[in-house]
Write an enzyme that holds these catalytic residues in place. Structure first.
Site, mmCIF file in Angstrom:
data_model
loop_
_atom_site.group_PDB
_atom_site.id
_atom_site.type_symbol
_atom_site.label_atom_id
_atom_site.label_comp_id
_atom_site.label_asym_id
_atom_site.label_seq_id
_atom_site.Cartn_x
_atom_site.Cartn_y
_atom_site.Cartn_z
ATOM 1 N N THR A 221 50.587 -50.533 38.084
ATOM 2 C CA THR A 221 50.162 -50.309 39.360
ATOM 3 C C THR A 221 51.309 -50.975 40.337
ATOM 4 O O THR A 221 51.579 -52.137 40.011
ATOM 5 C CB THR A 221 49.050 -50.962 39.738
ATOM 6 O OG1 THR A 221 47.954 -50.235 39.183
ATOM 7 C CG2 THR A 221 48.585 -51.134 41.090
ATOM 8 N N VAL B 237 36.425 -47.070 41.258
ATOM 9 C CA VAL B 237 37.482 -47.551 42.055
ATOM 10 C C VAL B 237 37.691 -48.790 41.630
ATOM 11 O O VAL B 237 37.070 -49.962 41.523
ATOM 12 C CB VAL B 237 37.182 -47.430 43.431
ATOM 13 C CG1 VAL B 237 38.358 -48.003 44.283
ATOM 14 C CG2 VAL B 237 37.036 -46.037 43.988
ATOM 15 N N GLY B 238 39.106 -49.351 41.598
ATOM 16 C CA GLY B 238 39.424 -50.789 41.157
ATOM 17 C C GLY B 238 39.868 -51.515 42.429
ATOM 18 O O GLY B 238 39.384 -51.220 43.580
ATOM 19 N N ASP B 239 40.570 -52.438 42.275
ATOM 20 C CA ASP B 239 40.903 -53.334 43.013
ATOM 21 C C ASP B 239 42.040 -53.012 44.132
ATOM 22 O O ASP B 239 42.184 -53.553 45.155
ATOM 23 C CB ASP B 239 41.523 -54.525 42.497
ATOM 24 C CG ASP B 239 42.638 -54.530 41.736
ATOM 25 O OD1 ASP B 239 42.822 -53.606 40.882
ATOM 26 O OD2 ASP B 239 43.804 -55.121 42.199
ATOM 27 N N THR C 179 47.803 -56.778 40.290
ATOM 28 C CA THR C 179 47.766 -55.679 38.874
ATOM 29 C C THR C 179 46.904 -56.288 37.811
ATOM 30 O O THR C 179 46.772 -57.462 37.530
ATOM 31 C CB THR C 179 49.195 -55.193 38.821
ATOM 32 O OG1 THR C 179 49.204 -54.218 37.861
ATOM 33 C CG2 THR C 179 49.942 -56.318 38.208
ATOM 34 N N GLY C 180 46.504 -55.202 37.049
ATOM 35 C CA GLY C 180 45.715 -55.591 35.981
ATOM 36 C C GLY C 180 44.309 -55.107 36.007
ATOM 37 O O GLY C 180 43.913 -54.087 36.895
#
Ligand code: SD4
Length: 326
Positions: free
Chosen positions: A186, A215-217, A237-238
């Site tokens: 990302t 959905v992520g961060d 990221t991660g």
């Protein structure tokens, strides 16, 4: 008093007065406003050399921090070789590529889009949400419709090679939310422009082969990105689930507000994650941060993460310190 004496005295007084006024003017006259241009800075996650360079050069030419961040991350959104951002990003387990992004401006305004299909430049779309709607976040087809209204093109985001990788994955369909720590990942970008204003953008296709609707961060303000123009900014990221649980980017900015350097703030925020896990071998998290003075920092769990820094017109890859550094 004779007329002559009066004229002489009043002339002397007049000269004294006007001399005094002139001297005062020299002392008190406000100087014409000096424009103190700051050296712009672009900072981004991973080794995205070109994206950071494009943003940095644009900042040197005088564009705003937000314009630069969106321009910079667009390079990766359009990079078909990047399998975790934009066009060419890995699909979800149903084979649909869904993108997430957010942007945040120096005045504290922000915009975000989640689960968007068929649109490549989702960071620019997040800006449309901020500027053209009364909302902060739009999801799915609503965000996509807004994009068409503002002239975005419908594009096939699943490329030949991302489809091929997906077909191979289908053979096992093994679902593990693992971040490949060596992968280009990302892109989160923080920019400081010549006025010293800070803005940022974060854009991703999220975890490869994620559950439909996951959905992520990255599009969550405070998790994947946060800016406070008085203090600084941070991006992540991660593994998004871990970053969201700790509201990582907001936390870093607040730690900087309390006096920590960007490096110290990233380390402290990451420890909130590492302290909750006995094993860290299955996921990566990395943070980047910049403060108002232009100092930068980053920290990650596994070695292998690097940040790009554009400062004094030089673009440098900086290997990040890692929690598991030996
Ligand atoms: C997410 N943080 O969706 C993102 C993943 C990431 O490159 O950084 N991938 O959880």
């Amino acid at each position: 008093m004779k007329r002559r004496d009066f004229i002489t005295k009043s002339t002397k007084a007049g000269v004294a007065l006007s001399l005094g006024a002139t001297l005062m003017a020299c002392v008190e006259k406000p100087k014409s406003p000096m424009i103190h241009r700051k050296q712009p800075i672009a900072l981004c996650t991973w080794g995205f050399v070109n994206a950071n360079l494009v943003a940095g050069k644009a900042l040197d030419q005088g564009i705003s921090a937000l314009d630069a961040a969106i321009k910079g991350v667009a390079i990766e959104e359009e990079n078909l070789k990047n399998t975790t951002v934009g066009k060419g990003g890995a699909p979800d387990r149903e084979g649909n590529v869904t993108l997430d992004a957010c942007i945040m401006d120096s005045n504290g305004d922000c915009g975000a889009v989640v689960c968007v299909e068929n649109i490549t430049n989702v960071a620019a779309l997040a800006r449309i949400v901020m500027e053209k709607t009364p909302h902060v976040m739009l999801a799915g087809s609503g965000a996509e419709e807004l994009a068409y209204k503002y002239g975005f093109q419908k594009e096939q985001l699943l490329t030949e090679s991302s489809n091929k990788a997906y077909q191979e994955w289908l053979e096992t369909s093994e679902y593990k939310p693992i971040i490949n720590i060596e992968n280009h990942d990302t892109i989160g970008m923080l920019c400081m422009d010549q006025n010293g204003d800070i803005a940022g953008a974060c854009t991703t296709s999220g975890l490869s082969y994620k559950m439909k609707g996951r959905v992520g961060d990255s599009p969550i303000i405070g998790a994947g990105l946060f800016i406070d123009n008085e203090i600084g900014g941070a991006a992540a990221t991660g593994l998004g689930e871990e970053i969201m649980k700790n509201v990582g980017s907001f936390l870093i900015v607040e730690l900087m507000r309390q006096g920590k350097s960007p490096q110290e703030a990233c380390e402290e925020a990451l420890k909130r994650i590492t302290s909750k896990h006995e094993k860290l071998d299955h996921f990566q998290v990395a943070y980047i941060a910049m403060n108002k003075a232009g100092e930068t920092g980053s920290y990650c769990i596994h070695p292998g993460f690097a940040r790009m820094e554009y400062k004094n017109s030089i673009n440098t890859r900086v290997a990040s310190k890692a929690y598991l550094d030996v």
